[in-house]
Motif scaffolding. Structure first.
Motif, PDB file in Angstrom:
ATOM      1  N   THR C  13       0.857  -1.181   0.000  1.00 17.10           N
ATOM      2  CA  THR C  13       0.000   0.000   0.000  1.00 17.10           C
ATOM      3  C   THR C  13       0.890   1.227   0.000  1.00 17.10           C
ATOM      4  OG1 THR C  13      -1.500   1.304   1.340  1.00 17.10           O
ATOM      5  CG2 THR C  13      -0.240  -0.350   2.510  1.00 17.10           C
ATOM      6  N   TYR C  14       0.493   2.228  -0.761  1.00 20.13           N
ATOM      7  CA  TYR C  14       1.276   3.471  -0.799  1.00 20.13           C
ATOM      8  C   TYR C  14       0.817   4.435   0.288  1.00 20.13           C
ATOM      9  CZ  TYR C  14       3.273   2.334  -5.366  1.00 20.13           C
ATOM     10  OH  TYR C  14       3.959   1.758  -6.390  1.00 20.13           O
ATOM     11  N   ASP C  15      -0.516   4.466   0.477  1.00 18.21           N
ATOM     12  CA  ASP C  15      -1.071   5.502   1.354  1.00 18.21           C
ATOM     13  C   ASP C  15      -1.527   4.944   2.691  1.00 18.21           C
ATOM     14  OD1 ASP C  15      -3.110   3.987   0.443  1.00 18.21           O
ATOM     15  OD2 ASP C  15      -4.147   5.579  -0.632  1.00 18.21           O
ATOM     16  N   LEU C  19      -4.919  -1.185  -0.569  1.00 14.94           N
ATOM     17  CA  LEU C  19      -3.917  -2.170  -0.988  1.00 14.94           C
ATOM     18  C   LEU C  19      -3.836  -2.175  -2.512  1.00 14.94           C
ATOM     19  CD1 LEU C  19      -4.417  -5.278   1.344  1.00 14.94           C
ATOM     20  CD2 LEU C  19      -2.490  -3.695   1.280  1.00 14.94           C
ATOM     21  N   VAL C  20      -2.659  -1.865  -3.024  1.00 19.33           N
ATOM     22  CA  VAL C  20      -2.464  -1.866  -4.472  1.00 19.33           C
ATOM     23  C   VAL C  20      -2.131  -3.281  -4.939  1.00 19.33           C
ATOM     24  CG1 VAL C  20      -1.001  -0.975  -6.302  1.00 19.33           C
ATOM     25  CG2 VAL C  20      -1.728   0.529  -4.467  1.00 19.33           C
ATOM     26  N   VAL C  21      -1.415  -4.011  -4.096  1.00 18.53           N
ATOM     27  CA  VAL C  21      -1.146  -5.430  -4.354  1.00 18.53           C
ATOM     28  C   VAL C  21      -1.647  -6.199  -3.142  1.00 18.53           C
ATOM     29  CG1 VAL C  21       0.626  -7.180  -4.689  1.00 18.53           C
ATOM     30  CG2 VAL C  21       0.855  -4.955  -5.793  1.00 18.53           C
ATOM     31  N   PRO C  39      -5.266  -4.573 -16.666  1.00 22.27           N
ATOM     32  CA  PRO C  39      -5.610  -3.212 -17.054  1.00 22.27           C
ATOM     33  C   PRO C  39      -4.740  -2.203 -16.323  1.00 22.27           C
ATOM     34  CG  PRO C  39      -7.293  -4.132 -15.627  1.00 22.27           C
ATOM     35  CD  PRO C  39      -6.342  -5.239 -15.937  1.00 22.27           C
ATOM     36  N   SER C  40      -4.740  -0.981 -16.829  1.00 21.80           N
ATOM     37  CA  SER C  40      -3.957   0.088 -16.233  1.00 21.80           C
ATOM     38  C   SER C  40      -4.409   0.328 -14.791  1.00 21.80           C
ATOM     39  CB  SER C  40      -4.148   1.334 -17.089  1.00 21.80           C
ATOM     40  OG  SER C  40      -3.458   2.389 -16.518  1.00 21.80           O
ATOM     41  N   GLY C  41      -3.443   0.468 -13.890  1.00 22.33           N
ATOM     42  CA  GLY C  41      -3.778   0.721 -12.492  1.00 22.33           C
ATOM     43  C   GLY C  41      -3.981  -0.538 -11.679  1.00 22.33           C
ATOM     44  N   SER C  42      -3.696  -1.706 -12.269  1.00 21.10           N
ATOM     45  CA  SER C  42      -3.958  -2.948 -11.544  1.00 21.10           C
ATOM     46  C   SER C  42      -2.788  -3.350 -10.661  1.00 21.10           C
ATOM     47  CB  SER C  42      -4.285  -4.067 -12.538  1.00 21.10           C
ATOM     48  OG  SER C  42      -3.221  -4.239 -13.449  1.00 21.10           O
ATOM     49  N   GLY C  43      -1.695  -2.589 -10.677  1.00 20.30           N
ATOM     50  CA  GLY C  43      -0.594  -2.878  -9.758  1.00 20.30           C
ATOM     51  C   GLY C  43       0.593  -3.577 -10.396  1.00 20.30           C
ATOM     52  N   LYS C  44       0.644  -3.654 -11.724  1.00 23.08           N
ATOM     53  CA  LYS C  44       1.738  -4.365 -12.398  1.00 23.08           C
ATOM     54  C   LYS C  44       3.077  -3.665 -12.179  1.00 23.08           C
ATOM     55  CE  LYS C  44      -0.084  -3.690 -16.435  1.00 23.08           C
ATOM     56  NZ  LYS C  44      -1.248  -2.819 -16.199  1.00 23.08           N
ATOM     57  N   THR C  45       3.097  -2.339 -12.427  1.00 19.31           N
ATOM     58  CA  THR C  45       4.343  -1.592 -12.244  1.00 19.31           C
ATOM     59  C   THR C  45       4.822  -1.701 -10.806  1.00 19.31           C
ATOM     60  OG1 THR C  45       3.749  -0.068 -13.995  1.00 19.31           O
ATOM     61  CG2 THR C  45       5.394   0.690 -12.437  1.00 19.31           C
ATOM     62  N   THR C  46       3.870  -1.657  -9.881  1.00 16.45           N
ATOM     63  CA  THR C  46       4.237  -1.750  -8.468  1.00 16.45           C
ATOM     64  C   THR C  46       4.979  -3.051  -8.188  1.00 16.45           C
ATOM     65  OG1 THR C  46       2.302  -0.425  -7.947  1.00 16.45           O
ATOM     66  CG2 THR C  46       3.288  -1.657  -6.142  1.00 16.45           C
ATOM     67  N   VAL C  47       4.508  -4.150  -8.773  1.00 18.72           N
ATOM     68  CA  VAL C  47       5.184  -5.433  -8.559  1.00 18.72           C
ATOM     69  C   VAL C  47       6.619  -5.363  -9.090  1.00 18.72           C
ATOM     70  CG1 VAL C  47       5.204  -7.862  -9.186  1.00 18.72           C
ATOM     71  CG2 VAL C  47       3.064  -6.775  -8.533  1.00 18.72           C
TER      72      VAL C  47
HETATM   73  N1  ADP Z   1       4.242   6.169  -6.032  1.00 18.49           N
HETATM   74  C1  ADP Z   1       2.931   5.971  -5.844  1.00 18.49           C
HETATM   75  N2  ADP Z   1       2.293   6.594  -4.838  1.00 18.49           N
HETATM   76  C2  ADP Z   1       0.977   6.385  -4.623  1.00 18.49           C
HETATM   77  N3  ADP Z   1       0.197   5.612  -5.369  1.00 18.49           N
HETATM   78  C3  ADP Z   1       0.758   4.942  -6.390  1.00 18.49           C
HETATM   79  C4  ADP Z   1       2.153   5.115  -6.688  1.00 18.49           C
HETATM   80  N4  ADP Z   1       2.436   4.349  -7.766  1.00 18.49           N
HETATM   81  C5  ADP Z   1       1.276   3.755  -8.120  1.00 18.49           C
HETATM   82  N5  ADP Z   1       0.260   4.109  -7.301  1.00 18.49           N
HETATM   83  C6  ADP Z   1      -1.131   3.633  -7.361  1.00 18.49           C
HETATM   84  O1  ADP Z   1      -1.112   2.231  -7.312  1.00 18.49           O
HETATM   85  C7  ADP Z   1      -2.039   1.679  -8.216  1.00 18.49           C
HETATM   86  C8  ADP Z   1      -1.325   0.689  -9.136  1.00 18.49           C
HETATM   87  O2  ADP Z   1      -0.449   1.411  -9.955  1.00 18.49           O
HETATM   88  P1  ADP Z   1       0.570   0.706 -10.945  1.00 18.49           P
HETATM   89  O3  ADP Z   1       1.337  -0.311 -10.210  1.00 18.49           O
HETATM   90  O4  ADP Z   1       1.331   1.777 -11.607  1.00 18.49           O
HETATM   91  O5  ADP Z   1      -0.404   0.028 -11.982  1.00 18.49           O
HETATM   92  P2  ADP Z   1      -0.126  -0.465 -13.472  1.00 18.49           P
HETATM   93  O6  ADP Z   1       1.323  -0.463 -13.718  1.00 18.49           O
HETATM   94  O7  ADP Z   1      -0.743  -1.822 -13.494  1.00 18.49           O
HETATM   95  O8  ADP Z   1      -0.873   0.480 -14.360  1.00 18.49           O
HETATM   96  C9  ADP Z   1      -2.684   2.824  -8.955  1.00 18.49           C
HETATM   97  O9  ADP Z   1      -3.943   3.055  -8.375  1.00 18.49           O
HETATM   98  C10 ADP Z   1      -1.771   3.969  -8.699  1.00 18.49           C
HETATM   99  O10 ADP Z   1      -2.504   5.153  -8.620  1.00 18.49           O
END
Ligand code: ADP
Ligand code: MG
Lengths: 420, 286, 363
Positions: C13-15, C19-21, C39-47
């Motif tokens: 979780t960022y905030d 929970l993003v993941v 889809p966009s925003g599903s947490g892939k980049t976060t992983v």
């Molecule tokens: N640095 C960050 N701070 C706060 N929220 C974030 C940050 N990076 C991503 N998020 C949030 O986490 C969620 C997943 O983002 P992300 O992993 O980028 O998704 P994807 O790559 O699948 O599009 C989104 O709702 C995004 O707004």
């Protein structure tokens, strides 16, 4: 399989084959649009021309304009045309001419102005002219030469005539010579002023030095906080931005007042240090009314001008670049040195040239907190404008200051272009 | 106000993090402390420019409104406040009107032409103020505008207009000119379109540019010094004499009032900027 | 195949609120090409950011090649990464970009030059060595980013939508090149995309992400043929959805009532008991028009609403089966469209193995 037709082939004719009348019509439409746009800009251009361009142009013109002697002593100058101080005293014609010029000036009430002008180059010339004017009468007609020498023996030396001739050009570069600490000897050759009188060059050097130092200190202070602002979450960054902007929005005189309260001998800083025992009563620091004061207050006033452009450049640096560098094996310090810092250099250039340019034109701060050795070029310009009333010199100094600013600006644009 | 630290950071990095945070704190203190310090000092009961022992021990007798009373009862200061306000309002109205109209024209000029006109319009910002002031003194004396409030207003309008031009141009860069075409296609005339479509869109830029112009005039002292007569002294001019001649806490009281005023103006400007940004973000979302 | 990467019980979780993941468990084998699709925003980049070390998991642990990553800073992880929009250093030339990871590893100059040259040759950019990234086309920049992530020979390479900024033709060519390089070098790749066809063509396995949860992880073919739930069925390819109620379960098949008195046979995927509501999923290309007797298991009547001509195939929208138009996709062979005219009544049918009974799709 045949290649698909390209867009150009399908369009048929090339653009140059456009019929001439269509082209003309298009240009007419374009011109009309440009004209209506220009019409909107016009009122402001008029204001700027009226309250800025024309006045500044006229002021700068004063640096070469030299009408007083040329119009005030015309006959003298005619008689001196082929004379040079090496020939000894000028002919009687010069004395006769001078007498007539002085009488005319006396009648018109311009003798004081002419004297003041000559006084700029030759101290004492004003009183000499006034006294001569008072004592000239009909009896001097017979032999003006002897009569003049009888009034004052300086009329028996070639120097004063050399000064008149040097000041007699309708347009002159003498103000620039003066501004550059040069002068003409009586023979009219350009020579450096005596060591003790070279104030302007030293003042220019001091101005450049103070500006460069201020820009450097601003850089040292601006970089960390711009970095912080650019990397904090938006809400907190906005809050801190107010701290940066508040001094920016507060009157310069208010800030100077505060700094005086803080830094003077009996001020808050010295009081605090003394009561902490860091310094003794006798050892109170001279933090203001000198060059230190100019630099401290200047830094405080100009810091926001460095932070803002640097901050906006830092905001555009993609955070993934530093991540990429670390993922490739660089330590955070290496990533900063090799990737982040080079990308913020344009912001540093922008900030330092802005601070430098603003600082070279600084007037209020040095005037109020600079003391004796913290005065800059603007202050001497104001001095010649308001006190010594040597407007030509003030104008020449102004022109040189503008040229200097222009050079810095030019160098800055070159640097920015080379960066790309 | 501190940056987050990565949990994988090594000891050196942690140390630097602490040093860096301390450094930033010190720089912010350098920026803001000089402004904060005058506020309590202006309530000094004594004629000193520093904290007296009694003030530090917070004894109530050490504080007074003496200098504020002085400020408000002294006819010179009253006249200065009046003159400042009059000149600033006049200059702001002229600068904002001409600057906004000019920005609208500039936005439609060809980029090359626009760049050169911009240099012309912005040059008052970097030419040393002493040169401008001296030049105005000679020119306005020649045409009879020296020592008049009109002359001051015109000069300050010229100094403030570049700020309006830049802020309005910045807002216009995000402006969709199709809105104007749309309004025209719906039958609105140019004046009506300007009032109902263009002006609302660029209002944040106009207002913040106007605030800048206002502050510029309120802060300006050098031109006033060259152009104004004794009756036309403004607040900064009055403070200038105060600093030069008799350093009395009255100028601290005046400074405090100006700080409060600029803080309010800054908050107002920030509010406008944020509202503008929020509005822009919401139009870009979909 | 041995496991190279293990993600165990990862939450992020960022905030501190959302929970993003959510509870991620994932094993990546040595040499595998695994795609995270969602889809966009599903947490892939976060992983990916957690794997690379730029973000820290809120809970759970990451193990790579037997080593715990929790306290290891990114520069010590030795993971190659291709960033979204490439993150090429704009102040360095192409060759300098490639040399960067070798320089910080203090490689001898001779070897460094050699490696950079080979790497440039691999991505066919030798003539562009001295250009700045901004002087390259999108595809060339992409190849530099790829070469830079591989030049220090990492065992694991992460790619975050590396082809997202390219146009369609270039994207397909680059998919092929990346696959080639993967096959040749044998590195392990974790690849992120939101483009399903890219995921299907490139991967050994695909993990479908939604809302911070892996919905299904399996080889591409299985993903299309046997979607595990209605999100996957809807996200991968096209499908027709009919809602109904399970009436009877027979082994791995079930009978579903889709309208009063109309019951169809379907493969049981996401249903567990009778009387349960369900969503039926039928791919448009598996539907037969006017089927021969015995060719299909289910036959239903419908009315043609509209016919769209697509060149290589024909699509028809049918009315009368559920609220949304029922899509049928036919290859454009001779006479295929003869019976399909707007307003005509047709019979359609499908094999029961092509009709999946999935969980109820939330509205
Ligand atoms: N640095 C960050 N701070 C706060 N929220 C974030 C940050 N990076 C991503 N998020 C949030 O986490 C969620 C997943 O983002 P992300 O992993 O980028 O998704 P994807 O790559 O699948 O599009 C989104 O709702 C995004 O707004
Ligand atoms: Mg992403």
């Amino acid at each position: 399989m045949s290649a698909p037709l390209s867009a150009e082939q399908m369009a048929g004719a090339s653009p140059t084959a456009m019929p001439a009348d269509i082209e003309k019509a298009a240009r007419r439409v374009e011109r009309r649009q440009a004209f209506s746009a220009a019409l909107l800009v016009l009122p402001l251009i008029v204001l700027i021309a009226f309250a800025f361009l024309i006045p500044v142009g006229l002021l700068l013109f004063k640096s070469i304009d030299n009408p007083v002697v040329a119009e005030g002593l015309p006959e003298t100058l005619t008689a001196l045309q082929s004379w040079s101080p090496a020939d000894g005293l000028p002919s009687d014609a010069a004395y006769t001419g001078l007498k007539r010029d002085i009488e005319k000036a006396k009648a018109e009430g311009t003798l004081g102005v002419i004297g003041a002008r000559l006084n700029q180059d030759t101290p004492g010339a004003r009183s000499l002219l006034q006294a001569t004017g008072r004592r000239l009468d009909a009896t001097t007609d017979a032999d003006p030469h002897q009569a003049f020498i009888a009034i004052d023996k300086r009329w028996g030396e070639p120097e004063i005539f050399g000064a008149i001739r040097n000041a007699g050009d309708r347009y002159t570069l003498n103000y620039y010579l003066n501004a550059l600490d040069l002068t003409r000897n009586t023979a009219g050759d350009i020579i450096a002023k005596p060591e003790g009188q070279r104030l302007h060059i030293n003042l220019f050097i001091r101005t450049v030095w103070v500006s460069a130092l201020t820009a450097f200190v601003c850089f040292l202070l601006a970089y960390p906080i711009a970095y912080l602002l650019a990397h904090l979450p938006a809400r907190r960054a906005n809050l801190l931005m107010i701290v940066v902007l508040l001094p920016f929005w507060t009157s310069i005189l208010v800030r100077i007042t505060s700094w005086i309260a803080l830094l003077q001998k009996q001020g808050v800083v010295n009081d605090a240090l003394a009561s902490l025992g860091v310094i003794g009563e006798a050892g109170r620091l001279a933090l203001i009314y000198n060059m230190t004061g100019t630099i401290i207050v200047g830094t405080h006033i100009l810091l926001p001008f460095f932070v803002l452009p640097l901050y906006s450049v830092m905001k555009t640096v993609n955070p993934n670049l530093v991540r990429a560098a670390t993922s490739l094996g660089a330590s955070p310090f290496t990533a900063f040195r090799r990737v982040y810092f080079p990308l913020t250099v344009p912001g540093i250039f922008a900030g330092s040239s802005l601070v430098f340019i603003l600082c070279t034109g600084y007037f209020i701060t040095p005037a109020l907190v600079g003391g004796q050795n913290g005065q800059l070029i603007s202050n001497i310009i104001a001095y010649h404008m308001q006190q010594s009333l040597n407007w030509g010199l003030a104008a020449a100094l102004s022109t040189l200051l503008l040229v200097m600013i222009g050079i810095v600006y030019f160098l800055y644009t070159r640097l920015v272009r080379d960066q790309r | 106000m501190f940056l987050p630290m990565s949990p994988t950071a090594g000891p050196l990095e942690r140390l630097w993090h602490v040093v860096f945070s301390g450094l930033c704190l010190a720089i912010f203190a350098f920026l803001i402390l000089p402004l904060v310090i005058v506020v309590p000092l202006s309530f000094n009961a004594e004629a000193y420019f520093t904290f007296t022992r009694e003030m530090l021990s917070l004894s109530p007798e050490a504080f007074s409104l003496r200098w504020y009373r002085e400020l408000f009862t002294n006819p010179q200061w009253a006249a200065a406040f009046r003159n400042s306000l009059f000149v600033a309002v006049g200059a702001t109205l002229i600068a904002t009107t001409l600057g906004t109209v000019a920005a609208l024209g500039l936005a439609k000029l060809k980029p090359a032409l626009r760049a050169s006109v911009m240099i012309l319009l912005l040059s008052p910002m970097i030419i040393p103020i002493v040169i401008v002031a001296a030049a105005l003194y000679f020119f306005f004396t020649a045409i009879g505008l020296a020592q008049t409030l009109t002359g001051l207003i015109l000069a300050h309008a010229m100094l403030g207009a570049p700020f309006v031009v830049t802020t309005v141009l910045a807002t216009l860069s995000g402006f969709d000119w199709n809105l104007v075409r749309a309004a025209a296609s719906l039958g609105a005339g140019p004046v009506h379109t300007f009032r109902k479509v263009t002006l609302p869109a660029i209002a944040p830029g106009v207002i913040s540019g106007g605030l800048f112009a206002f502050i510029t005039s309120l802060d300006e002292v050098v031109v006033v010094m060259f152009l104004a007569s004794v009756d036309q002294r403004t607040v900064p001019r009055q403070m200038w004499s105060g600093i030069r001649e008799q350093l009395s806490p009255t100028i601290l009281a005046a400074a405090t009032l100006l700080i409060v005023a600029s803080f309010l103006l800054l908050l107002f400007a920030e509010m406008i900027r944020r509202r503008n940004e929020a509005a822009r973000a919401s139009t870009h979302e979909d | 195949m041995t496991s190279l990467v293990s993600l165990r019980g990862i939450q992020k979780t960022y905030d501190g609120k959302q929970l993003v993941v959510k509870n991620l468990d994932l094993e990546v084998s040595e040499g595998e090409f695994l795609t995270l699709l969602g889809p966009s925003g599903s947490g892939k980049t976060t992983v990916l950011m957690m794997l690379a070390g730029f973000e820290t998991p809120t809970t759970g642990e990451i193990v790579i090649a037997g080593q715990h990553m929790t306290r290891l800073p990114p520069q010590k992880r030795g993971i190659g990464m291709v960033f979204q929009n490439y993150a090429l250093f704009p102040n360095m030339s192409v060759a300098e970009n490639l040399a960067f990871p070798l320089e910080v590893r203090k490689l001898p100059t001779v070897e460094l030059r050699d490696r950079v040259e080979k790497s440039l040759a691999m991505v066919r950019l030798t003539p562009f060595a001295d250009r700045r990234p901004s002087q390259l086309s999108g595809g060339q920049q992409q190849r530099v980013a790829l070469a830079r992530a591989l030049i220090f020979e990492p065992r694991l390479v992460l790619m975050d939508e590396p082809l997202g900024a390219l146009d369609k033709n270039l994207r397909e060519q680059m998919q092929y090149e990346i696959k080639q390089i993967h096959a040749r070098l044998g590195v392990t790749v974790v690849y992120v995309t939101h483009d399903q066809s890219e995921a299907l063509t490139m991967s050994d396995r695909v993990a479908v992400f939604n809302d911070g949860i892996i919905q299904q992880i399996c080889p591409p073919k299985e993903l299309y043929e046997r979607p595990g739930n209605s999100f996957v069925a809807g996200f991968i390819g096209e499908n027709n959805r009919l809602s109904g109620v399970v009436r009877k379960i027979i082994d791995d098949e079930c009978l579903v009532e889709i309208a009063p008195g109309v019951t169809v046979k379907a493969r049981k995927v996401g249903v567990h008991a009778t009387a349960e509501p369900t969503t039926l999923s039928i791919r448009p290309e598996r539907v037969k028009i006017s089927p021969q007797a015995g060719e299909v298991d289910t036959v239903i009547a419908g009315e043609v609403e509209s016919v769209l001509y697509h060149g290589d195939h024909i699509r028809a929208h049918l009315r009368g089966l559920g609220p949304a138009p029922f899509v049928v996709k036919l290859p454009n062979t001779n006479g295929a469209a003869a019976t399909l005219v707007a307003g005509a009544s047709v019979s359609i049918g499908w094999a029961s193995r092509d009709c999946l009974a999935l969980d109820l799709m939330e509205a």
